[in-house]
Design an enzyme around this catalytic site. Sequence first.
Site, PDB file in Angstrom:
ATOM      1  N   ASN A  10      29.671  53.504  45.913  1.00  0.00           N
ATOM      2  CA  ASN A  10      28.704  53.278  44.834  1.00  0.00           C
ATOM      3  C   ASN A  10      27.360  52.878  45.450  1.00  0.00           C
ATOM      4  OD1 ASN A  10      27.137  51.887  42.875  1.00  0.00           O
ATOM      5  ND2 ASN A  10      28.965  51.559  41.625  1.00  0.00           N
ATOM      6  N   ASP A  68      35.615  44.751  44.022  1.00  0.00           N
ATOM      7  CA  ASP A  68      35.848  45.321  42.710  1.00  0.00           C
ATOM      8  C   ASP A  68      35.147  44.391  41.729  1.00  0.00           C
ATOM      9  OD1 ASP A  68      36.843  47.402  41.155  1.00  0.00           O
ATOM     10  OD2 ASP A  68      38.511  46.181  40.475  1.00  0.00           O
ATOM     11  N   PHE A 146      21.798  48.774  37.453  1.00  0.00           N
ATOM     12  CA  PHE A 146      22.698  49.884  37.136  1.00  0.00           C
ATOM     13  C   PHE A 146      23.741  49.404  36.128  1.00  0.00           C
ATOM     14  CE2 PHE A 146      26.646  48.710  39.369  1.00  0.00           C
ATOM     15  CZ  PHE A 146      26.188  47.650  40.150  1.00  0.00           C
ATOM     16  N   ARG A 175      27.872  39.345  42.376  1.00  0.00           N
ATOM     17  CA  ARG A 175      27.997  39.859  43.746  1.00  0.00           C
ATOM     18  C   ARG A 175      27.360  38.882  44.738  1.00  0.00           C
ATOM     19  NH1 ARG A 175      26.623  44.350  41.868  1.00  0.00           N
ATOM     20  NH2 ARG A 175      28.726  44.924  41.263  1.00  0.00           N
TER      21      ARG A 175
HETATM   22  P1  IMP Z   1      33.923  49.175  40.338  1.00  0.00           P
HETATM   23  O1  IMP Z   1      33.764  47.797  40.929  1.00  0.00           O
HETATM   24  O2  IMP Z   1      33.419  50.246  41.268  1.00  0.00           O
HETATM   25  O3  IMP Z   1      35.289  49.420  39.789  1.00  0.00           O
HETATM   26  O4  IMP Z   1      32.923  49.307  39.116  1.00  0.00           O
HETATM   27  C1  IMP Z   1      32.781  48.294  38.201  1.00  0.00           C
HETATM   28  C2  IMP Z   1      31.885  48.719  37.062  1.00  0.00           C
HETATM   29  O5  IMP Z   1      31.465  47.508  36.446  1.00  0.00           O
HETATM   30  C3  IMP Z   1      30.605  49.443  37.480  1.00  0.00           C
HETATM   31  O6  IMP Z   1      30.734  50.824  37.491  1.00  0.00           O
HETATM   32  C4  IMP Z   1      29.652  48.991  36.391  1.00  0.00           C
HETATM   33  O7  IMP Z   1      29.823  49.769  35.251  1.00  0.00           O
HETATM   34  C5  IMP Z   1      30.129  47.581  36.110  1.00  0.00           C
HETATM   35  N1  IMP Z   1      29.365  46.632  36.954  1.00  0.00           N
HETATM   36  C6  IMP Z   1      29.803  45.950  38.037  1.00  0.00           C
HETATM   37  N2  IMP Z   1      28.809  45.204  38.551  1.00  0.00           N
HETATM   38  C7  IMP Z   1      27.727  45.441  37.784  1.00  0.00           C
HETATM   39  C8  IMP Z   1      26.399  44.962  37.822  1.00  0.00           C
HETATM   40  O8  IMP Z   1      25.956  44.195  38.696  1.00  0.00           O
HETATM   41  N3  IMP Z   1      25.597  45.405  36.844  1.00  0.00           N
HETATM   42  C9  IMP Z   1      25.997  46.260  35.867  1.00  0.00           C
HETATM   43  N4  IMP Z   1      27.222  46.757  35.796  1.00  0.00           N
HETATM   44  C10 IMP Z   1      28.089  46.334  36.752  1.00  0.00           C
END
Ligand code: IMP
Length: 190
Positions: A10, A68, A146, A175
Amino acid sequence: MYRIILATRNKNKIIEIESIIGDFVMIEPPAGLPGIEIPECGRSLLENSLAKAAFVYRLRGQPTLADDSGLFVEALDNEPGIYSARYGKNDRERIARLLENLTGMKSRKAAFRAVFVYYYAPGKYESFEGECSGRIAPAPRGTNGFGYDPVFIPNGYRVTLAELDPATKNRISHRARALNKFREYILKNK
Ligand code: IMP
């Protein structure tokens, strides 16, 4: 400088992670990874993060950091949670579904959570959690960041994460909070 493999593709997350810990960690570009999908089928952020870190560690045999994350909304029984990325086909649809499901709900309380796993030797790992609490805005605002950033207002602010400058988001985000624990751990154990 530590060399660490980052088990994510990502781009937005990579940019944020680099600006939070890039001063003491050299992140190996995930382009170095073979074109294999990293599995994500656990029941918690920790399970998913650990599975990703262990998977990439087994492939590369080098210290690996995986994360995650997700958005947990109180009135929706903590949905979308670990399914945040799979809540719709794209960010616009995911946000529309979230706002639709919140129509008429009294509470708009929500929290972003992130769990990082640092896998550094066979069977050995540490995990680091971070949370950013806030509420869901009535409509999307802002163009930075995002994902769900345009509808998330962090506690203590009147604007969404997408209206904040990236440096501020990277100081208060889930994060950032998790990675600051990782920083302390590395400094203590080096
Ligand atoms: P993963 O950690 O790749 O499974 O994705 C988690 C999902 O949570 C992301 O695709 C976003 O849609 C959402 N997400 C996680 N962190 C953020 C952030 O800092 N801002 C906005 N959306 C987030």
